[in-house]
Design a protein around this motif. Structure first.
Motif, PDB file in Angstrom:
ATOM      1  N   SER A 162     -26.443 -21.930  28.643  1.00  0.00           N
ATOM      2  CA  SER A 162     -27.211 -23.036  29.218  1.00  0.00           C
ATOM      3  C   SER A 162     -26.905 -24.374  28.551  1.00  0.00           C
ATOM      4  CB  SER A 162     -28.712 -22.739  29.102  1.00  0.00           C
ATOM      5  OG  SER A 162     -29.074 -22.608  27.746  1.00  0.00           O
ATOM      6  N   GLU A 163     -26.062 -24.390  27.562  1.00  0.00           N
ATOM      7  CA  GLU A 163     -25.737 -25.624  26.848  1.00  0.00           C
ATOM      8  C   GLU A 163     -24.894 -26.533  27.735  1.00  0.00           C
ATOM      9  OE1 GLU A 163     -26.185 -28.286  24.017  1.00  0.00           O
ATOM     10  OE2 GLU A 163     -27.049 -26.298  23.895  1.00  0.00           O
ATOM     11  N   GLY A 164     -25.300 -27.796  27.804  1.00  0.00           N
ATOM     12  CA  GLY A 164     -24.543 -28.777  28.569  1.00  0.00           C
ATOM     13  C   GLY A 164     -24.849 -28.801  30.050  1.00  0.00           C
ATOM     14  N   GLY A 178     -27.904 -18.767  23.632  1.00  0.00           N
ATOM     15  CA  GLY A 178     -28.154 -19.925  24.480  1.00  0.00           C
ATOM     16  C   GLY A 178     -26.899 -20.667  24.884  1.00  0.00           C
ATOM     17  N   TRP A 179     -25.720 -20.117  24.607  1.00  0.00           N
ATOM     18  CA  TRP A 179     -24.464 -20.786  24.930  1.00  0.00           C
ATOM     19  C   TRP A 179     -24.321 -21.029  26.424  1.00  0.00           C
ATOM     20  CZ3 TRP A 179     -21.075 -18.668  28.326  1.00  0.00           C
ATOM     21  CH2 TRP A 179     -21.225 -17.315  28.602  1.00  0.00           C
ATOM     22  N   ARG A 219     -31.306 -34.262  29.744  1.00  0.00           N
ATOM     23  CA  ARG A 219     -31.372 -34.275  28.288  1.00  0.00           C
ATOM     24  C   ARG A 219     -30.195 -35.065  27.732  1.00  0.00           C
ATOM     25  NH1 ARG A 219     -30.825 -28.724  25.416  1.00  0.00           N
ATOM     26  NH2 ARG A 219     -28.700 -29.393  25.103  1.00  0.00           N
ATOM     27  N   TYR A 259     -20.673 -19.944  19.771  1.00  0.00           N
ATOM     28  CA  TYR A 259     -21.735 -20.934  19.918  1.00  0.00           C
ATOM     29  C   TYR A 259     -23.137 -20.389  19.705  1.00  0.00           C
ATOM     30  CZ  TYR A 259     -17.753 -23.177  22.063  1.00  0.00           C
ATOM     31  OH  TYR A 259     -16.504 -23.681  22.292  1.00  0.00           O
TER      32      TYR A 259
END
Length: 86
Positions: free
Chosen positions: A66-68, A63-64, A73, A60
């Motif tokens: 913190s995604e989701g 920053g993987w 957002r 990914y």
């Protein structure tokens, strides 16, 4: 019998749940990330498949971790949701 001490079975980790997972490893391609053993890619002993499991940073990108996790957002941008004008 020992008083004041609780004896844990061999291999018991006193409440810790596995190893700490590295966010940005230096060389993720050298390790299989499929279980808590973190075997070398050429010496997998857990039988977790024929190929190593990739680190999320390889799949990914940066920053993987913190995604989701941001509940404010939207998953899809508003401009993508609106149909094009006729």
């Amino acid at each position: 019998m020992t008083q004041g001490k609780t004896l844990a079975p061999a291999g018991f980790d006193n409440g810790r749940m596995g190893k700490k997972f590295p966010i940005r490893p230096a060389h993720p391609e050298r390790t299989c990330w499929g279980c808590d053993r973190y075997c070398a890619a050429d010496e997998m002993i857990c039988g977790n498949g024929t190929e190593r499991t990739q680190h999320p940073s390889e799949l990914y990108g940066d920053g993987w971790e913190s995604e989701g996790l941001d509940p404010l957002r939207p998953a899809v941008e508003e401009s993508a949701q609106q149909p094009p004008p006729p």
